[in-house]
Structure formats: structure tokens, C-alpha cells
Design a protein around this motif. Structure first.
Motif, short mmCIF file in Angstrom:
data_model
loop_
_atom_site.label_atom_id
_atom_site.label_comp_id
_atom_site.label_asym_id
_atom_site.label_seq_id
_atom_site.Cartn_x
_atom_site.Cartn_y
_atom_site.Cartn_z
N GLY A 170 -74.73 179.96 3.49
CA GLY A 170 -75.39 178.73 3.97
C GLY A 170 -76.72 178.54 3.26
N ASN A 171 -77.58 177.75 3.84
CA ASN A 171 -78.88 177.47 3.24
C ASN A 171 -79.74 178.74 3.17
OD1 ASN A 171 -78.30 174.73 2.96
ND2 ASN A 171 -79.03 174.27 5.04
N LEU A 172 -80.55 178.81 2.13
CA LEU A 172 -81.44 179.96 1.99
C LEU A 172 -82.48 179.95 3.10
CD1 LEU A 172 -82.27 179.89 -1.85
CD2 LEU A 172 -80.56 181.29 -0.69
N PRO A 173 -82.74 181.11 3.72
CA PRO A 173 -83.86 181.18 4.67
C PRO A 173 -85.17 180.95 3.91
CG PRO A 173 -82.95 183.37 4.26
CD PRO A 173 -82.03 182.40 3.60
N GLN A 232 -86.65 191.65 -12.01
CA GLN A 232 -87.66 191.56 -10.95
C GLN A 232 -87.11 190.83 -9.73
OE1 GLN A 232 -90.91 189.85 -13.39
NE2 GLN A 232 -92.22 191.34 -12.36
N PHE A 233 -86.40 189.73 -9.98
CA PHE A 233 -85.88 188.94 -8.86
C PHE A 233 -84.94 189.77 -7.99
CE2 PHE A 233 -82.35 186.48 -7.09
CZ PHE A 233 -83.04 185.59 -6.28
N PHE A 234 -83.99 190.46 -8.61
CA PHE A 234 -83.03 191.22 -7.81
C PHE A 234 -83.67 192.47 -7.20
CE2 PHE A 234 -80.10 188.54 -10.20
CZ PHE A 234 -79.21 188.17 -9.19
N TYR A 235 -84.72 192.96 -7.81
CA TYR A 235 -85.45 194.06 -7.20
C TYR A 235 -86.17 193.59 -5.93
CZ TYR A 235 -88.37 198.24 -6.84
OH TYR A 235 -88.96 199.39 -6.40
N VAL A 236 -86.79 192.41 -6.01
CA VAL A 236 -87.43 191.83 -4.82
C VAL A 236 -86.39 191.54 -3.75
CG1 VAL A 236 -88.68 189.81 -3.95
CG2 VAL A 236 -89.39 190.88 -6.09
N ARG A 240 -88.56 180.86 -1.02
CA ARG A 240 -89.84 181.04 -1.71
C ARG A 240 -89.71 182.03 -2.86
NH1 ARG A 240 -91.82 180.79 3.67
NH2 ARG A 240 -92.02 183.08 3.76
N VAL A 241 -88.93 183.09 -2.64
CA VAL A 241 -88.71 184.06 -3.70
C VAL A 241 -88.00 183.39 -4.88
CG1 VAL A 241 -87.40 186.13 -4.35
CG2 VAL A 241 -88.65 186.08 -2.19
N TYR A 242 -86.98 182.60 -4.57
CA TYR A 242 -86.24 181.88 -5.61
C TYR A 242 -87.18 180.98 -6.41
CZ TYR A 242 -83.28 178.23 -7.60
OH TYR A 242 -82.70 177.31 -8.43
N GLU A 243 -88.02 180.21 -5.72
CA GLU A 243 -88.91 179.27 -6.39
C GLU A 243 -89.95 180.00 -7.26
OE1 GLU A 243 -90.41 177.03 -3.16
OE2 GLU A 243 -88.55 175.90 -2.84
N THR A 244 -90.30 181.23 -6.88
CA THR A 244 -91.26 181.99 -7.66
C THR A 244 -90.70 182.34 -9.04
OG1 THR A 244 -92.20 182.98 -5.66
CG2 THR A 244 -92.60 184.15 -7.75
N PHE A 245 -89.40 182.59 -9.09
CA PHE A 245 -88.80 183.08 -10.33
C PHE A 245 -88.15 181.98 -11.17
CE2 PHE A 245 -89.28 186.92 -7.90
CZ PHE A 245 -89.57 187.88 -8.86
N TYR A 253 -79.64 182.33 -15.42
CA TYR A 253 -78.26 182.16 -14.95
C TYR A 253 -77.95 182.99 -13.72
CZ TYR A 253 -73.20 182.50 -14.68
OH TYR A 253 -71.91 182.50 -14.22
N TRP A 254 -78.30 184.29 -13.76
CA TRP A 254 -77.91 185.16 -12.65
C TRP A 254 -78.65 184.81 -11.36
CZ3 TRP A 254 -73.49 186.87 -13.23
CH2 TRP A 254 -73.03 187.41 -14.44
N ILE A 255 -79.86 184.36 -11.47
CA ILE A 255 -80.61 183.93 -10.27
C ILE A 255 -79.97 182.68 -9.69
CG2 ILE A 255 -82.86 183.20 -9.38
CD1 ILE A 255 -84.16 184.75 -11.66
N GLU A 256 -79.61 181.75 -10.56
CA GLU A 256 -78.95 180.52 -10.11
C GLU A 256 -77.57 180.83 -9.53
OE1 GLU A 256 -80.30 177.78 -9.76
OE2 GLU A 256 -81.79 177.37 -11.32
N TYR A 257 -76.88 181.77 -10.17
CA TYR A 257 -75.54 182.14 -9.70
C TYR A 257 -75.62 182.75 -8.30
CZ TYR A 257 -70.87 184.15 -9.59
OH TYR A 257 -69.58 184.48 -9.23
N TRP A 258 -76.60 183.62 -8.09
CA TRP A 258 -76.78 184.21 -6.75
C TRP A 258 -77.04 183.11 -5.72
CZ3 TRP A 258 -81.23 183.58 -3.87
CH2 TRP A 258 -81.24 184.23 -2.63
N LYS A 259 -77.90 182.15 -6.05
CA LYS A 259 -78.21 181.06 -5.11
C LYS A 259 -76.95 180.26 -4.79
CE LYS A 259 -80.86 176.79 -4.54
NZ LYS A 259 -81.67 175.76 -5.20
N TYR A 260 -76.17 179.96 -5.82
CA TYR A 260 -74.94 179.18 -5.61
C TYR A 260 -73.99 179.93 -4.68
CZ TYR A 260 -70.31 177.31 -6.54
OH TYR A 260 -69.04 176.82 -6.40
N CYS A 261 -73.78 181.23 -4.94
CA CYS A 261 -72.87 182.02 -4.11
C CYS A 261 -73.39 182.14 -2.68
CB CYS A 261 -72.67 183.42 -4.70
SG CYS A 261 -71.74 183.43 -6.23
#
Length: 493
Positions: A475-478, A340-344, A483-488, A461-469
Motif C-alpha cells: 500500500g502507500n508508503l508510511p 545507503q538507501f537499503f541500509y537505512v 521521507r527516506v525515499y525522498e532523501t535518496f 532503479y532499485w530504489i524506484e523498484y522497491w517503491k513500486y513493489c
């Protein structure tokens, strides 16, 4: 940070430079090795930008001119021809005096074979391109072992050799993979043939007489060995790569490098699949392949890396996200919220009108099938914004071109009839995902909460890995992505 580098502006600038290089070649009256080298040094690392240009097509003035120039230059060399193998040509050159003329011969032969590979690739003659690029790699390797290579003091040609060392193995491997995928004899809908080729000792449930008639192999190369060798060569070259790019060029080069690596890992995940035999319906046993999880994880990782190195508004971001979604589905047993996260995330990038979206004809059949299943699963959710923690079942390939099965674990069965890994031998055709969706929303939902082989702490893991990369490479997430990250992500984890 690549967030300020716009892909369209970068592409426009590159094409302007490419146009100048083409014009310079078209104005030549006779062969000029430096101009030919400069053209190839521009095309090879940025070929995806120039690939579909009319000037590269068969019959174009550029192709006519380069063929004429290279043919005339080659005709002046009397003691060998390109029908010889690369090792033999290097031996002939070694016998002569090491002087500028010998060095120019060395470069000319390489340029000719590179152009053969480039034009074969543009014409989608992938077998010819593969053979030409492989020839170049062997030629470079042999020349490096001799004093011929050591005698080249020109920094530009040394840099060009480094460039070829990185990108030619990737181009070579890409052509090999495309040619492999398109060879119906090997990887078409007849999975028996594929299994028999990859596992010659496996015969259970197969008609051996039928196999003997149908298995007429014409390939002299072992697919996995070829892919591994080219993959190793590319990574080895990346470790030694010392060319200095501007930041924008470096990001583009890295994004392409990781995208090619992901393509290679995907094929290795299939070629190293585990054979599963299942009883699914009145037609009897079905055979499927469970993809290699390590290589599939590498596929996901490399695509995420590629995404976070891509320039702003690069349409290939969508292509990479499609491959991430495919990889997650085929990984078997991931939590649905990760998909769902990567689809969003894909929907977020698709909001931008700058993206030129892939059509179905531009995606391979396996990706189309996986995306169709994912979209059906997403649509089946009562609330599109809900985060769903159910875990997907194992997914098996029944062909490398997009036909899937799903194996369901029945945790309540205690009659000893379970197959390895506690999976019931019954399967469902995943081409009709409603049967899975219904189970997810019924009393049997718990049966699909498979015990993953991964540590539960790695579910995100994959959501965290995407954020790290993203943070490391952009740079910082817009705000919207934050908000999408925090939802998941569960803040309590």
C-alpha cells in the motif's frame, strides 16, 4: 495488502494447526493416507515455520510413529520396494488394474519419499534430502504421463500434486545449493579448483600437475544443469498453480517462493562468473570471479519482491535486506547512495523489537563479508545522513565463501596497458576497505566514478523498484519511509 497481517499471529495460528495434525497422526493405530496427506500439505508450503520444532527432530514421537505407519503400509505391497527407480515402480503399477488400491499405492510411495526428504532436510542431511525430493519429482512426472494420474478423481490429492509441483523443486534445489556450498572440494577457499571445474579449458597460471592431483571429482551431475532444471520446474508450476489460499497465506507462500528464487539466482550468478586475472602485489597474479550481472540483478529483484510480500514483523525481512545489500555490492559499479538507501531501510525494520535478528553463524560467509564492508563504508561517511553519489568499483570473488578483491579503474592511464573494460590490473584486498574509503574522500575520488554499463537514468532503479513493489503489494508508503525515499531520489530526475 499484507501490512495488517502480523507474522507472529500467523505463525501462532499455523503452529496450532500443525499441533492438531501431529496429534492426529500420533493417535493413529494404522496407516491413514488422508491424514498423512493433510500433514504433508501443511508442512511442505510452511516448512520454515515448523522447521526447528522439537517434534520434527530425530528420535521424536512423530518420526517414530510415521516411520512405523509407513513401514507397515509398505509391507503389504508385495511386488516392489523403494530401492526401485520411480519409473520402474510406475510401470509395475500400470500392469495392474487401475482401482482404488492401485491409487492408494501410488500415493503411499510418494508420501514415504516425501517424508524421507523432509526428515533429511530437518537433519541437515542435504544430500539425502536432495535425492529423496528429486525422486519425488521424477515419480510425479512419470505418473502424470500415465492413466494412473488421470484416474485420480480426488480433488484433494490433485491439489496436493500441484503443491508438490511448486514447492518440492524449490526444496530440492535449496538442499542441492546448501550441499554444494558446504562441499569444500568444490567451492572452498581453493578458487583454482572451482575455476578448473567450471572452465575445463582454462589453464593459464595454474599448476597443471597440482590440478591433476587435487581435482578428484565425485559428482556425476552438472551443477548448472541441475539448478536450471529445478528452477524451470518451479516457475512452470507457479504458472499452473491454481490452489486457493487466503490472502495472508498467499502472501506468505509468495514471499517464500521469491526468497528461494533469489537464493537460486545468487548461486547462478557465481557459477556463471567471468574469470578475471589481476596483478595485485609482490605475490604475483591473482585470479578472481566477476559475478554474472544478469543473475545478480535477478537476485536483488527477487529479494525485494520477497520483502514486499512478507507479513508484518517477519524476521526474514532482515535476511532479505542483507541479501539485497550483498547483491548491490557484488553487482559492481552501483552508486553508493543505493546501498545507503537499503541500509537505512534495514535500520528502519530493525527498530521493531519483534524481529529476531540473524546472528553471524546464521548467515553465510559471503554475506557476512559483504555486510562488514558496507558497514565500514557507511561508518566512513562524515555525515551518516548524507547522500553520496560516488560509484563503487568492480568487486571480484576470490572464493565463494567470502573473500573479495576490488578492481580500480584508472581513467588517466593512456599507455595501452589497461586490461579489458579499461580496468588497471592492480587490485586491492577488499577485506581492508579503508584504502577504498580514503580514495573516495581524496583527490582521487573521481577515479572511482566508474562509467557504468547501465543507462545513467537507471541509477535509482532499485530504489524506484522497491517503491513500486511496496505500493503494489502493501500500500502507500508510511510517512517515515516516504521521507527516506525522498532523501535518496532527486525530484528533478
Amino acid at each position: 495488502m499484507n501490512i495488517d497481517f502480523d507474522y507472529q499471529a500467523f505463525r501462532k495460528s499455523l503452529r496450532k494447526e500443525f499441533k492438531k495434525a501431529v496429534k492426529a497422526i500420533l493417535n493413529l493405530q494404522e496407516y491413514d493416507g488422508d491424514l498423512i496427506r493433510d500433514f504433508l500439505a501443511l508442512y511442505i508450503p510452511y516448512h520454515v515455520v515448523f522447521y526447528n520444532l522439537a517434534v520434527m527432530k530425530k528420535g521424536s514421537s512423530l518420526r517414530i510413529q510415521t516411520n512405523r505407519l509407513l513401514k507397515e503400509a509398505l509391507s503389504k505391497i508385495s511386488n516392489f520396494n523403494l530401492a526401485m527407480g520411480p519409473k520402474h515402480i510406475i510401470k509395475i503399477m500400470k500392469k495392474g488394474k487401475v482401482d482404488p488400491e492401485t491409487v492408494n499405492k501410488l500415493k503411499l510411495v510418494l508420501y514415504i519419499k516425501l517424508f524421507q526428504g523432509v526428515f533429511g532436510h530437518v537433519d541437515k542431511n542435504y544430500n539425502l534430502a536432495f535425492q529423496s525430493f528429486r525422486w519425488c519429482l521424477q515419480y510425479i512426472a512419470y505418473s502424470k504421463r500415465t492413466r494412473l494420474f488421470a484416474s485420480i478423481a480426488d480433488v484433494q490429492i490433485r491439489n496436493f500434486y500441484e503443491l508438490c509441483g511448486l514447492f518440492v523443486p524449490l526444496l530440492c534445489c535449496h538442499c542441492f545449493l546448501v550441499d554444494l556450498k558446504e562441499n569444500e572440494t568444490l567451492v572452498g577457499d581453493n578458487l583454482k579448483n572451482f575455476i578448473k571445474r567450471q572452465n575445463p579449458n582454462y589453464s593459464h597460471g595454474l599448476d597443471l600437475n597440482e590440478e591433476k592431483k587435487s581435482l578428484q571429482w565425485h559428482w556425476s551431475l552438472d551443477e548448472i544443469d541441475v539448478i536450471d532444471a529445478l528452477y524451470y520446474a518451479a516457475f512452470d508450476a507457479m504458472d499452473k498453480f491454481t490452489l486457493k489460499f487466503s490472502k495472508v497465506n498467499e502472501n506468505f507462500v509468495l514471499s517464500q517462493f521469491f526468497e528461494y528464487c533469489a537464493e537460486i539466482e545468487e548461486m547462478l550468478a557465481i557459477l556463471r562468473s567471468e574469470i578475471w586475472e589481476c596483478e595485485c602485489d609482490v605475490f604475483g597474479p591473482r585470479i578472481g570471479l566477476l559475478v554474472d550481472i544478469d543473475h545478480m540483478n535477478e537476485t536483488i529483484q527477487k529479494n525485494i519482491l520477497s520483502i514486499t510480500f512478507k507479513l508484518k514483523n517477519d524476521p526474514q525481512i532482515i535476511s532479505c535486506l542483507n541479501k539485497v545489500l550483498e547483491g548491490l555490492l557484488l553487482s559492481s559499479g552501483v552508486k553508493f547512495k543505493v546501498i545507503q538507501f537499503f541500509y537505512v531501510l534495514k535500520l528502519y525494520y530493525m527498530q521493531n523489537d519483534e524481529y529476531s535478528f540473524e546472528t553471524s553463524s546464521e548467515m553465510d560467509k559471503l554475506t557476512i563479508e559483504c555486510l562488514s564492508i558496507i558497514e565500514n563504508l557507511i561508518d566512513a561517511c562524515d555525515n551518516p545522513d548524507e547522500v553520496t553519489d560516488f560509484q563503487l568499483p568492480k568487486v571480484l570473488l576470490t572464493a565463494m565463501q567470502g573473500k573479495l578483491l576490488v578492481a580500480e579503474k584508472i581513467s588517466e592511464d593512456n599507455d595501452g596497458s589497461e586490461s579489458p573494460d579499461n580496468y588497471h590490473p592492480r587490485t586491492y584486498q577488499f577485506k581492508h576497505p579503508r584504502i577504498i574509503i580514503d580514495k573516495m574522500k581524496s583527490k582521487l575520488k573521481q577515479k572511482l566514478r566508474l562509467d557504468s554499463s547501465k543507462d545513467p537514468e537507471t541509477d535509482d532503479y532499485w530504489i524506484e523498484y522497491w517503491k513500486y513493489c511496496y505500493q503494489d503489494n502493501i500500500g502507500n508508503l508510511p510517512n517515515i519511509l516516504s521521507r527516506v525515499y525522498e532523501t535518496f531520489i532527486d525530484p528533478s530526475d
